[in-house]
Scaffold this active site. Structure first.
Site, PDB file in Angstrom:
ATOM      1  N   ARG A  59       0.823  -1.210   0.000  1.00  0.00           N
ATOM      2  CA  ARG A  59       0.000   0.000   0.000  1.00  0.00           C
ATOM      3  C   ARG A  59       0.858   1.261   0.000  1.00  0.00           C
ATOM      4  NH1 ARG A  59      -1.725   1.538   4.605  1.00  0.00           N
ATOM      5  NH2 ARG A  59      -2.687  -0.414   5.237  1.00  0.00           N
ATOM      6  N   TYR A 111     -10.539  22.423 -14.100  1.00  0.00           N
ATOM      7  CA  TYR A 111     -11.099  21.083 -14.265  1.00  0.00           C
ATOM      8  C   TYR A 111     -12.292  20.915 -13.313  1.00  0.00           C
ATOM      9  CZ  TYR A 111     -11.506  16.047 -14.330  1.00  0.00           C
ATOM     10  OH  TYR A 111     -12.000  14.788 -14.433  1.00  0.00           O
ATOM     11  N   ASP A 184      -1.571  22.408 -11.958  1.00  0.00           N
ATOM     12  CA  ASP A 184      -2.140  21.291 -12.723  1.00  0.00           C
ATOM     13  C   ASP A 184      -1.727  21.518 -14.168  1.00  0.00           C
ATOM     14  OD1 ASP A 184      -3.646  19.523 -14.222  1.00  0.00           O
ATOM     15  OD2 ASP A 184      -5.484  19.789 -13.058  1.00  0.00           O
ATOM     16  N   LYS A 209      -4.284  11.161 -19.010  1.00  0.00           N
ATOM     17  CA  LYS A 209      -4.347  11.950 -20.245  1.00  0.00           C
ATOM     18  C   LYS A 209      -3.058  11.750 -21.054  1.00  0.00           C
ATOM     19  CE  LYS A 209      -8.158  13.121 -18.210  1.00  0.00           C
ATOM     20  NZ  LYS A 209      -8.290  14.286 -17.380  1.00  0.00           N
TER      21      LYS A 209
HETATM   22  C1  LIG Z   1      -8.689  14.580 -16.090  1.00  0.00           C
HETATM   23  C2  LIG Z   1      -8.160  15.739 -15.343  1.00  0.00           C
HETATM   24  C3  LIG Z   1      -8.040  15.715 -13.952  1.00  0.00           C
HETATM   25  C4  LIG Z   1      -8.490  14.540 -13.124  1.00  0.00           C
HETATM   26  O1  LIG Z   1      -7.723  13.397 -13.386  1.00  0.00           O
HETATM   27  P1  LIG Z   1      -8.321  11.899 -13.284  1.00  0.00           P
HETATM   28  O2  LIG Z   1      -7.146  11.072 -13.681  1.00  0.00           O
HETATM   29  O3  LIG Z   1      -9.479  11.810 -14.211  1.00  0.00           O
HETATM   30  O4  LIG Z   1      -8.721  11.697 -11.864  1.00  0.00           O
HETATM   31  C5  LIG Z   1      -7.500  16.829 -13.323  1.00  0.00           C
HETATM   32  N1  LIG Z   1      -7.128  17.928 -14.023  1.00  0.00           N
HETATM   33  C6  LIG Z   1      -7.250  17.979 -15.359  1.00  0.00           C
HETATM   34  C7  LIG Z   1      -6.828  19.217 -16.073  1.00  0.00           C
HETATM   35  C8  LIG Z   1      -7.774  16.905 -16.069  1.00  0.00           C
HETATM   36  O5  LIG Z   1      -7.918  16.980 -17.396  1.00  0.00           O
END
Ligand SMILES: *Cc1c(COP(=O)(O)O)cnc(C)c1O
Length: 395
Positions: A59, A111, A184, A209
């Site tokens: 974990r 997001y 982010d 992504k």
């Molecule tokens: C998809 C996304 C997230 C969240 O990520 P997950 O892997 O779906 O939990 C956060 N920020 C941005 C800009 C995203 O495109």
């Protein structure tokens, strides 16, 4: 002094080589070019009761996850990186690591799932969240001056309007107030923007992504400039909340990163081409893409982003929400789906998934450009736009 562009060029050659080879590590016993997936959940203690391998239970830590983290730390020029079970868990781990009573500034447009969590659930952790227009540095300064702030969260380019935020500018404001800056950088990927070099403390990606790039993994990562107290706290949150990425997913993300630079460059070229062509299209009211000189943040994007403006763009169609949904209904090649950053191109009526209260305009279609032939993508969307316009004018 080396300019941002020069250092970015150096960064590029060495990082792309290292990423293509996943750091070039070779298993000594088998001489395998591709490393194994370490699945063991538990590890043997030495007879004298010690755990000398550094592993005790799955974990908290995993060797395949560590390998991904090493690749990621290399890409982001970070002292350390951590992988999580999703982008959301990576983000939530940062907030859960803050002392109760902390004040957080977050962007008004970001997001959507994370914005909802910050607005509705972050108070359960004793956090106070204020939303600020991060594109306006005067507003960020004013917000920081108004009340002690522990953390500023930004996203650039930001969903789904693709505004670009001045990372160095916000970093200066944050640090003058002893606040941390977290970026982010999902939509820029490590190829196009280097937040830590611009002054951010931690960079976050949804690895679901571009990093993975094939729409078959949910994962998230953080990379830090320094292994400070906050980083240690985040690591404890990840372990105690069971947020560690699984080893198979880590393996897939490492594999994805080997072609990251090629995929991102192809997506950027396609996005720029489509942005230019659709901005002249009669059915399109507006194209939102930082690579267009008409975009409000184009000059900043050209300064801050290296080698491209991203593979994401949005188009606003004439005829409002009905025409936008009708357009998405008529595509054959583009996949009608949420998410982004995969090799296959996706189209999404964004307001539908964000729901009530979204700042996303109802006539907006979000496009994630993959690596297909741009001509195929253009003609498919072009015929869908013409079809929807014919119908909205007939009705
Ligand atoms: C998809 C996304 C997230 C969240 O990520 P997950 O892997 O779906 O939990 C956060 N920020 C941005 C800009 C995203 O495109």
């Amino acid at each position: 002094m080396m300019s941002n562009k020069d250092s970015a060029r150096n960064y590029r050659s060495s990082r792309e080589t290292a990423a293509a080879q996943a750091l070039g590590r070779v298993d000594e016993r088998t001489r395998a070019v591709v490393g194994p997936i370490h699945l063991s959940s538990t590890f043997i203690r030495d007879p004298d009761n010690q755990y000398r391998s550094g592993f005790s239970y799955g974990r908290a830590d995993n060797e395949t996850v560590r390998e991904l983290e090493a690749v990621l730390a290399m890409l982001e020029d970070a002292e350390s990186a951590m992988a999580f079970g999703s982008g959301m868990s990576a983000a939530v781990a940062v907030f859960a690591a803050l002392p109760p009573g902390s004040r957080v500034l977050a962007p008004t447009v970001m997001y959507w799932a994370l914005r909802n969590w910050l607005a509705d659930d972050a108070r359960n952790l004793g956090l106070q969240v204020d939303f600020v227009d991060m594109a306006d540095l005067a507003k960020v300064s004013a917000a920081v001056a108004a009340r002690p702030t522990q953390l500023i969260w930004i996203e650039t380019p930001s969903n789904p309007l693709w505004n670009v935020v001045d990372i160095a500018g916000v970093a200066e404001i944050a640090h003058s107030a002893c606040a941390k800056l977290i970026v982010d950088s999902t939509c820029a990927s490590p190829v196009l923007t280097r937040p830590l070099a611009l002054g951010a403390d931690i960079v976050m990606h949804s690895a679901s992504k571009y990093l993975n790039g094939h729409s078959d993994v949910i994962a998230g990562v953080l990379a830090t400039r320094s292994k400070d107290e906050l980083w240690a706290k985040i690591s404890r949150v990840r372990s105690s909340h069971g947020m560690l990425l699984g080893p198979f997913e880590a393996f897939l993300v490492i594999r994805g990163i080997r072609t990251l630079h090629l995929r991102v460059r192809a997506s950027c070229a396609t996005a720029l081409d489509l942005a230019r062509r659709f901005s002249r299209h009669a059915a399109v009211a507006e194209v939102l893409y930082p690579g267009l000189p008409s975009h409000a943040n184009h000059a900043l994007a050209a300064r801050q982003m290296v080698g491209g403006f991203g593979g994401m763009l949005s188009i606003r169609v004439h005829g409002g929400e009905a025409a936008a949904i009708a357009t998405a209904a008529q595509v054959h090649l583009w996949k009608r789906a949420t998410s982004l950053g995969g090799v296959e191109s996706l189209i999404e009526h964004r307001a539908s998934i964000e729901g009530v209260g979204t700042p996303c305009p109802p006539d907006l279609l979000r496009l994630s450009c993959g690596i297909e032939t741009v001509e195929d993508l253009f003609s498919d969307l072009e015929q869908a736009l013409r079809h929807s316009q014919m119908h909205s004018h007939a009705s």
